[in-house]
Motif scaffolding. Structure first.
Motif, PDB file in Angstrom:
ATOM      1  N   ASP A 194       6.325  69.413  39.710  1.00  0.00           N
ATOM      2  CA  ASP A 194       6.820  69.159  38.353  1.00  0.00           C
ATOM      3  C   ASP A 194       5.660  69.127  37.352  1.00  0.00           C
ATOM      4  O   ASP A 194       5.797  69.572  36.203  1.00  0.00           O
ATOM      5  N   VAL A 195       4.522  68.594  37.791  1.00  0.00           N
ATOM      6  CA  VAL A 195       3.349  68.572  36.909  1.00  0.00           C
ATOM      7  C   VAL A 195       2.876  69.990  36.618  1.00  0.00           C
ATOM      8  O   VAL A 195       2.503  70.321  35.487  1.00  0.00           O
ATOM      9  N   ILE A 196       2.905  70.836  37.647  1.00  0.00           N
ATOM     10  CA  ILE A 196       2.532  72.239  37.444  1.00  0.00           C
ATOM     11  C   ILE A 196       3.414  72.877  36.378  1.00  0.00           C
ATOM     12  O   ILE A 196       2.924  73.565  35.471  1.00  0.00           O
ATOM     13  N   ALA A 197       4.727  72.634  36.472  1.00  0.00           N
ATOM     14  CA  ALA A 197       5.654  73.201  35.493  1.00  0.00           C
ATOM     15  C   ALA A 197       5.366  72.668  34.095  1.00  0.00           C
ATOM     16  O   ALA A 197       5.376  73.428  33.106  1.00  0.00           O
ATOM     17  N   ALA A 198       5.092  71.372  33.980  1.00  0.00           N
ATOM     18  CA  ALA A 198       4.802  70.788  32.671  1.00  0.00           C
ATOM     19  C   ALA A 198       3.500  71.347  32.101  1.00  0.00           C
ATOM     20  O   ALA A 198       3.406  71.634  30.900  1.00  0.00           O
ATOM     21  N   ALA A 199       2.493  71.521  32.957  1.00  0.00           N
ATOM     22  CA  ALA A 199       1.215  72.070  32.493  1.00  0.00           C
ATOM     23  C   ALA A 199       1.371  73.522  32.067  1.00  0.00           C
ATOM     24  O   ALA A 199       0.764  73.957  31.068  1.00  0.00           O
ATOM     25  N   ASN A 200       2.175  74.278  32.806  1.00  0.00           N
ATOM     26  CA  ASN A 200       2.433  75.669  32.411  1.00  0.00           C
ATOM     27  C   ASN A 200       3.103  75.732  31.046  1.00  0.00           C
ATOM     28  O   ASN A 200       2.749  76.564  30.194  1.00  0.00           O
ATOM     29  N   ALA A 201       4.087  74.852  30.841  1.00  0.00           N
ATOM     30  CA  ALA A 201       4.795  74.838  29.559  1.00  0.00           C
ATOM     31  C   ALA A 201       3.851  74.436  28.426  1.00  0.00           C
ATOM     32  O   ALA A 201       3.897  75.009  27.327  1.00  0.00           O
ATOM     33  N   ARG A 202       3.007  73.453  28.694  1.00  0.00           N
ATOM     34  CA  ARG A 202       2.067  73.005  27.674  1.00  0.00           C
ATOM     35  C   ARG A 202       1.091  74.121  27.318  1.00  0.00           C
ATOM     36  O   ARG A 202       0.783  74.363  26.138  1.00  0.00           O
ATOM     37  N   ALA A 203       0.597  74.817  28.349  1.00  0.00           N
ATOM     38  CA  ALA A 203      -0.344  75.913  28.108  1.00  0.00           C
ATOM     39  C   ALA A 203       0.303  77.029  27.290  1.00  0.00           C
ATOM     40  O   ALA A 203      -0.326  77.610  26.399  1.00  0.00           O
ATOM     41  N   ALA A 204       1.569  77.329  27.594  1.00  0.00           N
ATOM     42  CA  ALA A 204       2.261  78.396  26.878  1.00  0.00           C
ATOM     43  C   ALA A 204       2.491  78.051  25.407  1.00  0.00           C
ATOM     44  O   ALA A 204       2.593  78.942  24.564  1.00  0.00           O
ATOM     45  N   ALA A 205       2.569  76.749  25.098  1.00  0.00           N
ATOM     46  CA  ALA A 205       2.852  76.321  23.730  1.00  0.00           C
ATOM     47  C   ALA A 205       1.600  76.144  22.881  1.00  0.00           C
ATOM     48  O   ALA A 205       1.698  75.890  21.674  1.00  0.00           O
ATOM     49  N   LEU A 206       0.419  76.269  23.468  1.00  0.00           N
ATOM     50  CA  LEU A 206      -0.815  76.068  22.707  1.00  0.00           C
ATOM     51  C   LEU A 206      -0.983  77.165  21.658  1.00  0.00           C
ATOM     52  O   LEU A 206      -0.732  78.338  21.928  1.00  0.00           O
ATOM     53  N   PRO A 207      -1.447  76.810  20.476  1.00  0.00           N
ATOM     54  CA  PRO A 207      -1.703  77.844  19.455  1.00  0.00           C
ATOM     55  C   PRO A 207      -2.927  78.656  19.825  1.00  0.00           C
ATOM     56  O   PRO A 207      -3.789  78.213  20.585  1.00  0.00           O
ATOM     57  N   PRO A 208      -3.045  79.852  19.296  1.00  0.00           N
ATOM     58  CA  PRO A 208      -4.231  80.686  19.584  1.00  0.00           C
ATOM     59  C   PRO A 208      -5.516  79.961  19.227  1.00  0.00           C
ATOM     60  O   PRO A 208      -5.613  79.322  18.174  1.00  0.00           O
ATOM     61  N   GLY A 209      -6.481  80.054  20.103  1.00  0.00           N
ATOM     62  CA  GLY A 209      -7.781  79.441  19.856  1.00  0.00           C
ATOM     63  C   GLY A 209      -7.898  77.984  20.248  1.00  0.00           C
ATOM     64  O   GLY A 209      -8.999  77.425  20.201  1.00  0.00           O
ATOM     65  N   ALA A 210      -6.779  77.344  20.624  1.00  0.00           N
ATOM     66  CA  ALA A 210      -6.827  75.937  21.017  1.00  0.00           C
ATOM     67  C   ALA A 210      -7.468  75.806  22.392  1.00  0.00           C
ATOM     68  O   ALA A 210      -7.386  76.716  23.216  1.00  0.00           O
ATOM     69  N   PRO A 211      -8.135  74.675  22.654  1.00  0.00           N
ATOM     70  CA  PRO A 211      -8.703  74.471  23.991  1.00  0.00           C
ATOM     71  C   PRO A 211      -7.597  74.559  25.055  1.00  0.00           C
ATOM     72  O   PRO A 211      -6.477  74.075  24.852  1.00  0.00           O
ATOM     73  N   GLY A 212      -7.913  75.173  26.173  1.00  0.00           N
ATOM     74  CA  GLY A 212      -6.917  75.354  27.220  1.00  0.00           C
ATOM     75  C   GLY A 212      -6.689  74.094  28.026  1.00  0.00           C
ATOM     76  O   GLY A 212      -7.353  73.070  27.847  1.00  0.00           O
ATOM     77  N   ILE A 213      -5.721  74.171  28.921  1.00  0.00           N
ATOM     78  CA  ILE A 213      -5.400  73.065  29.809  1.00  0.00           C
ATOM     79  C   ILE A 213      -6.337  73.116  31.012  1.00  0.00           C
ATOM     80  O   ILE A 213      -6.504  74.165  31.641  1.00  0.00           O
ATOM     81  N   ILE A 214      -6.959  71.992  31.329  1.00  0.00           N
ATOM     82  CA  ILE A 214      -7.791  71.893  32.524  1.00  0.00           C
ATOM     83  C   ILE A 214      -6.883  71.498  33.682  1.00  0.00           C
ATOM     84  O   ILE A 214      -6.246  70.428  33.645  1.00  0.00           O
ATOM     85  N   ARG A 215      -6.808  72.343  34.693  1.00  0.00           N
ATOM     86  CA  ARG A 215      -5.856  72.156  35.779  1.00  0.00           C
ATOM     87  C   ARG A 215      -6.506  71.365  36.911  1.00  0.00           C
ATOM     88  O   ARG A 215      -7.314  71.878  37.668  1.00  0.00           O
TER      89      ARG A 215
END
Length: 387
Positions: free
Chosen positions: A16-37
């Protein structure tokens, strides 16, 4: 319509955390720092080059890649047997080796062959969630042995001797998930011999072998007991998670039962993955370079996390996890991890996945991702927590 009781198995929360992190990463605006997995135990490196090239050669040759024997390619089984001789000094015949669909495919085969519905199978808590969830789905009964830093999150012989009635089985993991701690060879030997003498089937999870950092040496239960079952995998040290390839070292009395179960449940592990896995076992230089990167990430985190407020971390002897007591920061680690993802951009796994009673004050951080991201994580956490 009826739904089977096995469908009530608890979720593996990290998914479930993987799914939430994927969703969060997909919603980031261009140029924003990425998600550290840091939520999942999946190496950031791919299969070693030699493994990929072996697969390409096999496919280019037009080989049919059909079913193999249920226990796998004989050449791969022979190579695994050689690994036991070279790495541990233990003679294991290839007839006792079953190639499986990852360690995840090995566990139900081992459990079904060794235990009956209603049987009690002990394990340390915290523990890898699918142990208990698979056992429960199969009608067996997990028995949890609460462990903490005093026992280095590992079961002890004294704990086992106090059990009344004795369980039908015991699962040990060294290095373990989530704490990364190990049983010293003498401790594993004592536990294995006690299990054999007591009629308790030992299941030894050794999937993180090759990834050890401290002074505790790796040892295999196969060296100490003729009745133990050993589980291993190409997913961790060999960086082949998605290839779904693992193996069992079986005692003589379980060879034919597991073979019959494997024939019916899986037919065989993927042929192409077996070809690649055999080649991977000779890619030592590349794999050791991966390991060196994990070691650097581990060192950076052990230095930086305490400055960010993560001051209580289990001894990380092996694997690629840090088991952090965050009870001074929160009593709700699930919410804490959700906020960490939202505000710090770091995905981590709540301790509730691994310890249902005490996990609300723990979380697990995986450091097998990109080295530069692991080095960045403490600064992000410090900024979020105002350190």
């Amino acid at each position: 319509m009826k739904v089977g009781r096995a469908a009530d198995a608890p979720p593996f929360l990290v998914m479930d955390v993987i799914a939430a992190a994927n969703a969060r990463a997909a919603a980031l605006p261009p140029g924003a720092p990425g998600i550290i997995r840091m939520e999942v135990g999946q190496p950031g490196t791919g299969a070693p080059r030699g493994a990929a090239e072996a697969a390409i050669r096999a496919l280019s040759a037009g080989a049919p890649m059909g079913y193999t024997e249920a226990f796998g390619l004989r050449s791969l089984r022979a190579r695994i047997a050689r690994h036991y001789a070279e790495h541990y000094g233990v003679a294991v015949t290839e007839a006792r080796i079953a190639v499986t669909v990852g360690a995840s495919g090995a566990f139900p085969l081992a459990f079904l062959a060794a235990f009956d519905p209603g049987d009690r199978v002990a394990m340390a808590a915290p523990f890898y969630p699918p142990y208990a969830n698979i056992l429960t789905a199969l009608g067996m009964r997990p028995v949890l042995l609460p462990c903490d830093a005093a026992t280095r999150f590992q079961p002890t012989l004294a704990m086992l001797e106090r059990m009344d009635p004795r369980p039908e089985g015991l699962i040990v993991a060294s290095p373990c998930n989530p704490a990364g701690t190990m049983l010293a060879p003498g401790e594993l030997a004592a536990i294995a011999r006690w299990c054999h003498a007591s009629g308790v089937r030992l299941i030894s999870d050794e999937i993180y072998h090759g990834l050890t950092w401290g002074t505790v040496a790796e040892s295999t239960a196969a060296a100490f007991s003729d009745s133990a079952v050993v589980v291993n995998s190409f997913s961790k040290y060999w960086s082949m998670t998605g290839w779904r390839i693992g193996w069992l070292v079986l005692p003589e009395d379980l060879v034919r039962p597991v073979e019959c179960l494997a024939q019916n449940m899986f037919i065989s592990a993927p042929h192409i993955a077996q070809v690649a896995a055999e080649a991977a076992m000779d890619c030592t230089e590349e794999l050791e370079a991966n390991k060196a990167a994990y070691a650097r990430s581990r060192a950076a985190l052990l230095e930086g996390l305490p400055k960010a407020g993560f001051t209580s971390i289990a001894a990380a002897d092996g694997a690629f996890y840090l088991w952090c007591d965050v009870g001074h920061l929160t009593n709700d680690s699930a919410r804490f991890c959700a906020e960490m993802l939202e505000h710090a951009g770091i995905a981590a796994t709540t301790g509730l996945d691994f310890d249902r009673e005490r996990g609300s004050r723990f979380l697990r951080l995986s450091y097998c991702g990109r080295e530069e991201e692991m080095a960045e994580a403490p600064a992000r956490l410090a900024a979020w927590l105002g350190r």
